[in-house]
Design an enzyme around this catalytic site. Structure first.
Site, short mmCIF file in Angstrom:
data_model
loop_
_atom_site.label_atom_id
_atom_site.label_comp_id
_atom_site.label_asym_id
_atom_site.label_seq_id
_atom_site.Cartn_x
_atom_site.Cartn_y
_atom_site.Cartn_z
N ASN A 74 9.24 50.81 47.62
CA ASN A 74 8.38 51.24 46.50
C ASN A 74 7.95 50.07 45.62
O ASN A 74 8.20 50.03 44.43
CB ASN A 74 9.06 52.34 45.67
CG ASN A 74 10.39 51.89 45.09
OD1 ASN A 74 11.10 51.08 45.68
ND2 ASN A 74 10.73 52.40 43.92
N LEU A 113 13.77 45.90 44.35
CA LEU A 113 13.58 44.49 43.98
C LEU A 113 12.40 44.26 43.05
O LEU A 113 12.32 43.23 42.39
CB LEU A 113 13.41 43.64 45.25
CG LEU A 113 14.67 43.49 46.10
CD1 LEU A 113 14.40 42.62 47.30
CD2 LEU A 113 15.81 42.90 45.27
N ARG A 114 11.45 45.18 43.02
CA ARG A 114 10.28 45.12 42.11
C ARG A 114 9.26 44.04 42.47
O ARG A 114 8.20 44.00 41.87
CB ARG A 114 10.72 44.94 40.65
CG ARG A 114 11.72 45.96 40.14
CD ARG A 114 11.17 47.35 40.14
NE ARG A 114 12.07 48.30 39.46
CZ ARG A 114 12.17 49.58 39.82
NH1 ARG A 114 11.45 50.06 40.81
NH2 ARG A 114 12.99 50.39 39.16
N ASP A 116 22.37 51.07 44.31
CA ASP A 116 21.22 51.83 43.79
C ASP A 116 20.57 51.08 42.63
O ASP A 116 20.13 51.67 41.65
CB ASP A 116 21.64 53.24 43.35
CG ASP A 116 20.56 54.27 43.65
OD1 ASP A 116 19.50 53.88 44.17
OD2 ASP A 116 20.78 55.46 43.36
N GLY A 161 16.93 55.16 36.20
CA GLY A 161 17.48 54.04 36.96
C GLY A 161 18.38 53.11 36.17
O GLY A 161 18.24 52.97 34.96
#
Length: 436
Positions: free
Chosen positions: A105, A74-75, A316, A335
């Site tokens: 992360n 999701l950042r 992903d 990614g």
């Protein structure tokens, strides 16, 4: 398409109901009352819909449980220029995804109770797709010390993973699995032997050699899985392998399941719908982790989905901004985004005759929900009214520039696909309607 009311009752009529969990695949209707499903079935409203209800005519299209995406980056917090909870939520509901599970992360890492609670609270405020966090298996994802798994699970973490990094230390993985076995937790691994993958840019093989790019061997996946299967055997801990991408990896999981080990795995659409040729002319949007593999590997992943070795499909979703992708291949980040293409690419398995339509939907609804212990992905009375209405035969072309995701790095850009989301419902609220 809909007649409105004020009672909170909504009747979805004239639908092809597909509920993979119960095996239901029949013409019928669903009644929602506020946030939950009040009734569902082929015989519902055969005598007509009582007055006072909102009616949604599904026009014979498929009505299924909302998708459960078990692997999303999701950042937020930390890299909001790539994605936010809001932009990911908008992308998710446009793709029929009503529940997302996010990797830890972020910055800060999801390794304490406060960050777990922040993610859940922010998602509730936004009110689009539901968001559930994984917590870090090791503190700060550094692979040195286990996180406080018990406290994090109590706070709402669904499982434990070091995200896009493998838990490389065998002793640490053994301790994590032992703890998981004692407390009924789940460890999720990125199965890649780090020293073999280090510096690699794409799948090792003839194509990588021709392109002058350093390769990541398929054995890096199998070696890590083989090691971990031994540790599962010793500890009895529940283990899930993420994005399995190689023939050897699928075979390791197949053998572990045959032995009765508590092991599950998923793959992602690129690994059954693309192969290494998609890297083509140094296409950075096809630079993924794990890398796109050979055609033999792709076919093995399809076979694993057909025979049930692979339990689920996850998007992903790994958003990267232009500065991270529009650079030389060696410098580009790994990614691809995947929330808005998850359903249509997964449906290719059914369109190509590998599995039935309900079997394809199972991979992205009740199967991932069951692995994670989520009460989602089912059409049943009392369940949350999380629904997706879609047209399985409707074709469209993937145009990443039109994505709702902040990042546009799709390996499927320009691909013609079949299967369009028409409406997405979360807790009884329509959160997305297609312009059709």
């Amino acid at each position: 398409m809909a007649a409105r009311n004020s009672t909170g009752l909504v009747a979805y009529v004239n639908a092809r109901l597909i509920d993979p969990a119960s095996g239901l695949d029949a013409k019928g209707a669903v009644l929602t009352n506020g946030e939950t499903i009040a009734d569902v079935g082929p015989g519902l409203f055969q005598g007509g819909v009582p007055s006072g209800m909102e009616v949604v005519d599904c026009q014979g299209l498929c009505l299924a449980p909302g998708l459960v995406d078990m692997r999303v980056q999701l950042r937020e917090p930390g890299e909001e220029h790539k994605e936010t909870l809001k932009s990911a939520g908008e992308a998710a509901v446009a793709g029929g995804v009503t529940s997302m599970v996010c990797l830890p992360n972020t910055t800060p890492v999801i390794d304490d109770v406060a960050t777990v609670e922040f993610v859940a609270r922010r998602a509730r405020q936004i009110g689009l797709a539901k968001v559930y966090p994984y917590a870090a298996a090791t503190k700060k994802l550094e692979g040195q010390e286990l996180s406080e798994m018990g406290m994090l699970a109590e706070a709402g973490a669904l499982a434990f993973t070091d995200g896009v990094k493998a838990i490389r230390n065998a002793q640490l993985m053994r301790r994590a699995l032992s703890y998981a076995a004692t407390f009924g937790l789940l460890i999720v691994q990125h199965p890649e032997e780090p020293s073999l993958a280090e510096g690699g840019l794409m799948a090792e093989g003839e194509l990588a050699t021709r392109m002058g790019l350093s390769g990541i061997p398929a054995a890096a996946e199998a070696i890590m899985l083989e090691r971990d299967m031994r540790l599962v055997g010793i500890t009895g801990g529940r283990y899930h392998a993420a994005h399995v991408s190689t023939a050897e990896g699928v075979e390791v999981i197949r053998k572990a399941k045959a032995k009765g080990l508590p092991v599950t795995c998923d793959t992602a659409p690129p690994y059954f719908a693309l192969n290494e040729l998609a890297v083509g002319d140094y296409r950075t949007f096809a630079k993924l982790s794990p890398p796109l593999r050979s055609e033999t590997d792709r076919q093995a992943v399809v076979a694993g989905l057909k025979d049930g070795t692979i339990d689920a499909v996850a998007s992903d979703h790994a958003p990267q901004d232009q500065d991270s992708k529009r650079v030389p291949f060696a410098a580009a980040e790994f990614g691809g985004v995947g929330l808005e293409t998850l359903l249509s690419i997964t449906l290719e398995l059914a369109h190509n005759g590998h599995v039935s339509l309900p079997e394809a939907l199972k991979l992205v609804t009740c199967a991932p929900a069951a692995i994670l212990g989520l009460a989602a992905g089912r059409l049943k009375v009392g369940a949350s009214a999380d629904l997706v209405l879609f047209d399985p035969g409707r074709g469209w072309k993937v145009e990443a520039k039109k994505f709702r995701s902040k990042s546009k790095n799709s390996p499927f850009d320009d691909r013609p696909v079949q299967g369009m989301v028409i409406r997405t419902v979360v807790d009884g609220r329509t959160v997305y309607c297609a312009d059709v």
